[in-house]
Write a protein that holds these residues in place. Structure first.
Motif, PDB file in Angstrom:
ATOM      1  N   TYR B  28       0.897  -1.171   0.000  1.00  0.00           N
ATOM      2  CA  TYR B  28       0.000   0.000   0.000  1.00  0.00           C
ATOM      3  C   TYR B  28       0.922   1.203   0.000  1.00  0.00           C
ATOM      4  O   TYR B  28       1.437   1.560   1.051  1.00  0.00           O
ATOM      5  CB  TYR B  28      -0.856   0.047   1.265  1.00  0.00           C
ATOM      6  CG  TYR B  28      -1.865  -1.064   1.419  1.00  0.00           C
ATOM      7  CD1 TYR B  28      -3.037  -1.071   0.668  1.00  0.00           C
ATOM      8  CD2 TYR B  28      -1.654  -2.082   2.338  1.00  0.00           C
ATOM      9  CE1 TYR B  28      -3.967  -2.074   0.829  1.00  0.00           C
ATOM     10  CE2 TYR B  28      -2.595  -3.083   2.504  1.00  0.00           C
ATOM     11  CZ  TYR B  28      -3.750  -3.073   1.748  1.00  0.00           C
ATOM     12  OH  TYR B  28      -4.672  -4.060   1.919  1.00  0.00           O
ATOM     13  N   VAL B  31       3.988   1.094   2.277  1.00  0.00           N
ATOM     14  CA  VAL B  31       3.824   0.034   3.277  1.00  0.00           C
ATOM     15  C   VAL B  31       3.798  -1.335   2.596  1.00  0.00           C
ATOM     16  O   VAL B  31       3.057  -1.554   1.653  1.00  0.00           O
ATOM     17  CB  VAL B  31       2.508   0.227   4.058  1.00  0.00           C
ATOM     18  CG1 VAL B  31       2.352  -0.846   5.121  1.00  0.00           C
ATOM     19  CG2 VAL B  31       2.462   1.612   4.682  1.00  0.00           C
ATOM     20  N   ALA B  33       2.501  -4.681   3.101  1.00  0.00           N
ATOM     21  CA  ALA B  33       1.557  -5.360   3.988  1.00  0.00           C
ATOM     22  C   ALA B  33       1.757  -6.871   3.939  1.00  0.00           C
ATOM     23  O   ALA B  33       1.509  -7.570   4.913  1.00  0.00           O
ATOM     24  CB  ALA B  33       0.122  -5.012   3.604  1.00  0.00           C
ATOM     25  N   SER B  53      -1.552  -7.669  15.640  1.00  0.00           N
ATOM     26  CA  SER B  53      -2.164  -6.639  14.818  1.00  0.00           C
ATOM     27  C   SER B  53      -1.134  -6.029  13.862  1.00  0.00           C
ATOM     28  O   SER B  53      -0.002  -5.784  14.248  1.00  0.00           O
ATOM     29  CB  SER B  53      -2.742  -5.584  15.751  1.00  0.00           C
ATOM     30  OG  SER B  53      -3.130  -4.471  15.016  1.00  0.00           O
ATOM     31  N   GLY B  54      -1.551  -5.842  12.607  1.00  0.00           N
ATOM     32  CA  GLY B  54      -0.683  -5.200  11.636  1.00  0.00           C
ATOM     33  C   GLY B  54       0.231  -6.137  10.874  1.00  0.00           C
ATOM     34  O   GLY B  54       1.059  -5.697  10.072  1.00  0.00           O
ATOM     35  N   CYS B  55       0.096  -7.448  11.081  1.00  0.00           N
ATOM     36  CA  CYS B  55       1.017  -8.386  10.434  1.00  0.00           C
ATOM     37  C   CYS B  55       0.549  -8.794   9.038  1.00  0.00           C
ATOM     38  O   CYS B  55       1.247  -9.521   8.346  1.00  0.00           O
ATOM     39  CB  CYS B  55       1.221  -9.623  11.297  1.00  0.00           C
ATOM     40  SG  CYS B  55      -0.241 -10.655  11.401  1.00  0.00           S
ATOM     41  N   GLY B  56      -0.623  -8.341   8.623  1.00  0.00           N
ATOM     42  CA  GLY B  56      -1.071  -8.620   7.262  1.00  0.00           C
ATOM     43  C   GLY B  56      -2.194  -9.639   7.153  1.00  0.00           C
ATOM     44  O   GLY B  56      -2.458 -10.148   6.064  1.00  0.00           O
ATOM     45  N   THR B  59      -5.198  -8.108   5.207  1.00  0.00           N
ATOM     46  CA  THR B  59      -4.771  -7.966   3.820  1.00  0.00           C
ATOM     47  C   THR B  59      -4.869  -9.304   3.082  1.00  0.00           C
ATOM     48  O   THR B  59      -5.353  -9.360   1.948  1.00  0.00           O
ATOM     49  CB  THR B  59      -3.324  -7.427   3.767  1.00  0.00           C
ATOM     50  OG1 THR B  59      -3.289  -6.179   4.446  1.00  0.00           O
ATOM     51  CG2 THR B  59      -2.853  -7.254   2.340  1.00  0.00           C
TER      52      THR B  59
HETATM   53  N1  LIG Z   1      -5.620   0.513   2.819  1.00  0.00           N
HETATM   54  C1  LIG Z   1      -4.401   0.583   3.386  1.00  0.00           C
HETATM   55  N2  LIG Z   1      -3.573   1.597   3.098  1.00  0.00           N
HETATM   56  C2  LIG Z   1      -2.337   1.669   3.650  1.00  0.00           C
HETATM   57  N3  LIG Z   1      -1.833   0.775   4.505  1.00  0.00           N
HETATM   58  C3  LIG Z   1      -2.614  -0.268   4.838  1.00  0.00           C
HETATM   59  C4  LIG Z   1      -3.934  -0.422   4.303  1.00  0.00           C
HETATM   60  N4  LIG Z   1      -4.464  -1.557   4.813  1.00  0.00           N
HETATM   61  C5  LIG Z   1      -3.523  -2.077   5.633  1.00  0.00           C
HETATM   62  N5  LIG Z   1      -2.409  -1.313   5.647  1.00  0.00           N
HETATM   63  C6  LIG Z   1      -1.160  -1.596   6.402  1.00  0.00           C
HETATM   64  O1  LIG Z   1      -0.733  -2.896   6.071  1.00  0.00           O
HETATM   65  C7  LIG Z   1      -0.263  -3.583   7.201  1.00  0.00           C
HETATM   66  C8  LIG Z   1      -1.054  -4.866   7.405  1.00  0.00           C
HETATM   67  O2  LIG Z   1      -2.374  -4.528   7.737  1.00  0.00           O
HETATM   68  P1  LIG Z   1      -3.512  -5.594   8.008  1.00  0.00           P
HETATM   69  O3  LIG Z   1      -3.513  -6.611   6.928  1.00  0.00           O
HETATM   70  O4  LIG Z   1      -4.789  -4.842   8.208  1.00  0.00           O
HETATM   71  O5  LIG Z   1      -3.040  -6.250   9.378  1.00  0.00           O
HETATM   72  P2  LIG Z   1      -3.828  -7.129  10.442  1.00  0.00           P
HETATM   73  O6  LIG Z   1      -5.183  -7.471   9.884  1.00  0.00           O
HETATM   74  O7  LIG Z   1      -2.963  -8.329  10.635  1.00  0.00           O
HETATM   75  O8  LIG Z   1      -3.914  -6.319  11.677  1.00  0.00           O
HETATM   76  C9  LIG Z   1      -0.381  -2.609   8.366  1.00  0.00           C
HETATM   77  O9  LIG Z   1       0.863  -2.004   8.541  1.00  0.00           O
HETATM   78  C10 LIG Z   1      -1.393  -1.613   7.890  1.00  0.00           C
HETATM   79  O10 LIG Z   1      -1.145  -0.356   8.458  1.00  0.00           O
END
Ligand SMILES: Nc1ncnc2c1ncn2[C@@H]1O[C@H](COP(=O)(O)OP(=O)(O)O)[C@@H](O)[C@H]1O
Ligand SMILES: [Mg+2]
Lengths: 285, 384
Positions: B28, B31, B33, B53-56, B59
């Motif tokens: 993203y 980032v 992801a 949290s934040g590990c993808g 996504t």
């Molecule tokens: N739409 C987006 N735009 C920018 N960064 C994103 C977006 N969605 C997720 N991220 C980033 O991607 C990483 C993985 O996010 P995510 O898959 O939501 O993690 P999880 O569900 O495991 O908490 C994080 O660092 C998050 O901030």
């Protein structure tokens, strides 16, 4: 005890509002109502009487009623058709950083007087404005100023921001994950719009249309300037009757009729749109 | 219904995998992801993506659902690439983290939303019947005409589950579906989800940051960290043979002892702690081998640690013992948990099953004891 004092406070807080409404809304309407049953005094003005003659005379202003009842809904519809895509774009498409700039641009016209802006349209639509431009590229004989079209253009221009904001707010509130859920369940983007976005934005649309419609029913500036005395609204008739002809009783009858017509239309509309339970679903979540 | 097949090693036909990630990367902007991730989810299995949290995790789900497209790599369903196919054409459905019920529709209209998008639309009678069956399935019969705002969190959860399952998707995606529920309801829903999955036989992919939830519900689990999968396996594989300290720490509890590797061969390694204690343990299956001089850690599950009074003789087969003092004794029903402080190895956790209680019955906080384990019950791994 607590209950008693809190209801006392409530009364106290509501009192200014109640006094205001009584003095500036209900009393004037009562006066107008009484006048509408009176007779025209010799030098103009009001002579006490009880007659329905003024109401019998209403057909004399039929054109004004017709114009208002056609152009107010038409103007509302036209403003809505332009405002909805604009609000949709602002709420759902444009990136957040540019959104603020564009929203500000929608409000900027309010910083100058409505009168001046409508005057500007007199020039744009007048002989040396758009018709002159059209003539330049070979289209001749187009007349815009002093036609219903000119009034409609003026209406759309003047009321667009009022239409855009409530719709924008309701569209912005629609949760992105609802659209994804719809998509996930097999609905294409078009079907998602029709089945989720549109229904959820209806409260905003209903509010916007009602505000614009009510204001348009009493409009007089736009038809006076852009209709050039040819496209008369009830508002213009009232200005004429009260200020020029000084026929207060007849003017009062016209005004009362306008209020009644508006009350009927708005209450029918409210009953249709704000069905109990229906809007609750949307606003609860 | 598909036959259950969770044995990764015997499946080699790509059609057997409901979901495959092949070198999937997702950016993203700046980032990252998801980074060069590979994943295979067999048909009909209950698979969890577990990580902080934040590990993808989300996504990954969104890539399967079709809300996002991979920056590079391929996402496949039964051997066929799904890249470029929009969400509304994919044979998968999702239960959203915040449920996302349609607020302007009642329960029946919410559940029948999916089938109503098909063309031709199923006849009214059939829709009614289907919705009725789904409400039975999620144990909310008679809820057809409820409005969404009249439902509790647990009921909403079941409604959106029914809304997804009515489409008979090949794969059901669940994004932290239980996070918003209270503890008791969560336990209940965990069991219900598990039996529901058995009943309908479709592949479930569950995202969670709760290890207990993943361990109790899943056939297989992928442990994720920083946009990648660290290890995939059955709950017992992950528990018994974690490939590194991160996994060992994430799945269940462990005592960790770190230090410098002082001896190593292809089967086991010995580390020396700062306090000059030498500890030896084999590598986990599939784990990294250590080399002399690098930092290493030895993990010992609390169940593997034995304790006994100073007066008692050392149990047999113990390779190592150390003196300590009990600070806490917690009764867990089927086992007793002891927190022990040692001079040389810090705090050590031991869990003694009820069946082996004879030796520890009279031990109480403050008592000096001996504690130890067999080398074979530890695991040597790089110190992350
Ligand atoms: N739409 C987006 N735009 C920018 N960064 C994103 C977006 N969605 C997720 N991220 C980033 O991607 C990483 C993985 O996010 P995510 O898959 O939501 O993690 P999880 O569900 O495991 O908490 C994080 O660092 C998050 O901030
Ligand atoms: Mg997430």
């Amino acid at each position: 005890m607590a209950k008693k004092s809190s209801s006392y406070v409530t009364t106290l807080l509501l009192a200014p509002m109640a006094i205001w409404m009584t003095a500036l809304l209900i009393l004037p309407i009562l006066v107008v109502l009484v006048y509408s049953f009176g007779e025209l005094a010799e030098m103009g003005g009001y002579k006490p009487a009880f007659t329905l003659a003024q109401y019998a005379n209403l057909p004399a202003r039929l054109t004004a009623f017709k114009n208002t009842l056609v152009l107010a809904p038409a103007g509302t519809l036209a403003a809505f058709l332009i405002a909805y895509p604009l609000a949709y774009y602002l709420a759902r498409t444009v990136e957040p950083r540019r959104r603020m700039i564009l929203l500000t641009l929608v409000i900027v016209p309010f910083w100058t007087s409505f009168l001046i802006r409508t005057y500007a349209w007199m020039f744009i639509l007048g002989g040396r404005g758009i018709p002159a431009l059209l003539e330049f590229i070979g289209i001749e004989g187009v007349r815009l100023l002093n036609t219903p079209t000119a009034v409609l253009i003026g209406i759309v221009y003047g009321y667009l921001p009022l239409m855009v904001f409530p719709i924008f707010v309701s569209l912005e509130k629609v949760d992105e994950s609802l659209l994804e859920a719809s998509n996930d369940l097999g609905a294409s983007p078009v079907r998602t719009f029709l089945q989720v976005t549109l229904p959820l934005s209806l409260p905003g649309v209903a509010t916007a249309c009602m505000i614009v419609f009510i204001l348009l029913m009493g409009e007089f500036l736009i038809p006076a300037l852009l209709g050039g005395g040819k496209v008369f609204f009830i508002g213009n008739a009232l200005v004429d009757l009260f200020l020029q002809s000084r026929n207060w009783p007849f003017g009062s009858a016209v005004a009362i009729t306008l209020v009644v017509v508006m009350l009927v239309i708005v209450s029918l509309y409210m009953r249709m749109i704000f069905k109990p339970g229906k809007t609750q679903d949307v606003s609860m979540i | 219904m598909e036959p259950k097949n969770t044995d990764l090693s015997t499946t080699n036909n790509h059609g057997d995998f409901d979901i495959e990630f092949i070198n999937v990367t997702k950016h993203y902007g700046d980032v990252v992801a998801l980074n060069d991730t590979n994943l295979k989810i067999p048909r009909g299995s209950f698979h969890s993506l577990l990580g902080p949290s934040g590990c993808g995790k989300t996504t990954s789900l969104r890539l399967i659902a079709g809300f996002e497209q991979p920056t590079s790599g391929d996402v496949r369903h039964r051997g066929v690439s799904m890249v470029g196919i929009p969400a509304y054409k994919r044979p998968v459905n999702m239960v959203f983290q915040h449920y996302a019920p349609f607020p302007h529709l009642n329960v029946e209209e919410n559940i029948s939303y999916g089938p109503r998008q098909r063309s031709p639309k199923p006849p009214k009678q059939e829709l009614k019947k289907l919705v009725g069956e789904m409400l039975e399935l999620v144990r909310l019969p008679g809820f057809q005409n409820r409005r969404i705002w009249q439902l509790s969190g647990g009921q909403l959860q079941r409604i959106v589950l029914a809304r997804a399952l009515i489409n008979r998707p090949a794969v059901l995606l669940l994004d932290e579906p239980l996070a918003a529920l209270d503890r008791k309801l969560r336990r209940e829903m965990q069991m219900e989800l598990q039996s529901l999955q058995r009943e309908v036989g479709i592949t479930f992919v569950l995202v969670t940051h709760d290890q207990e939830e993943a361990l109790s519900m899943s056939d297989t689990i992928s442990i994720m960290r920083d946009g990648g999968i660290v290890q995939t396996g059955t709950p017992s594989e992950l528990y018994d043979t974690p490939v590194d300290r991160y996994v060992a720490d994430f799945v269940g509890e462990s005592n960790f002892f770190s230090g410098i590797v002082s001896a190593a061969d292809s089967a086991q390694a010995t580390i020396q702690t700062k306090t000059e204690i030498s500890l030896t343990a084999p590598y986990p299956e599939g784990g990294k081998h250590l080399t002399i001089g690098q930092r290493g850690a030895i993990a010992v599950r609390p169940e593997m640690v034995l304790i006994w009074p100073l007066t008692h003789e050392q149990p047999k087969d113990i390779d190592f013992s150390v003196k300590g003092r009990i600070t806490n004794r917690i009764y867990l029903g089927h086992q007793a948990e002891f927190r022990v402080v040692t001079d040389s190895l810090g705090e050590i956790l031991a869990r003694i099953p009820k069946t082996a209680e004879a030796v520890t019955r009279d031990l109480a906080p403050g008592d000096e004891i001996l504690l130890g384990w067999q080398w074979n019950f530890g695991l040597a791994m790089p110190d992350a």
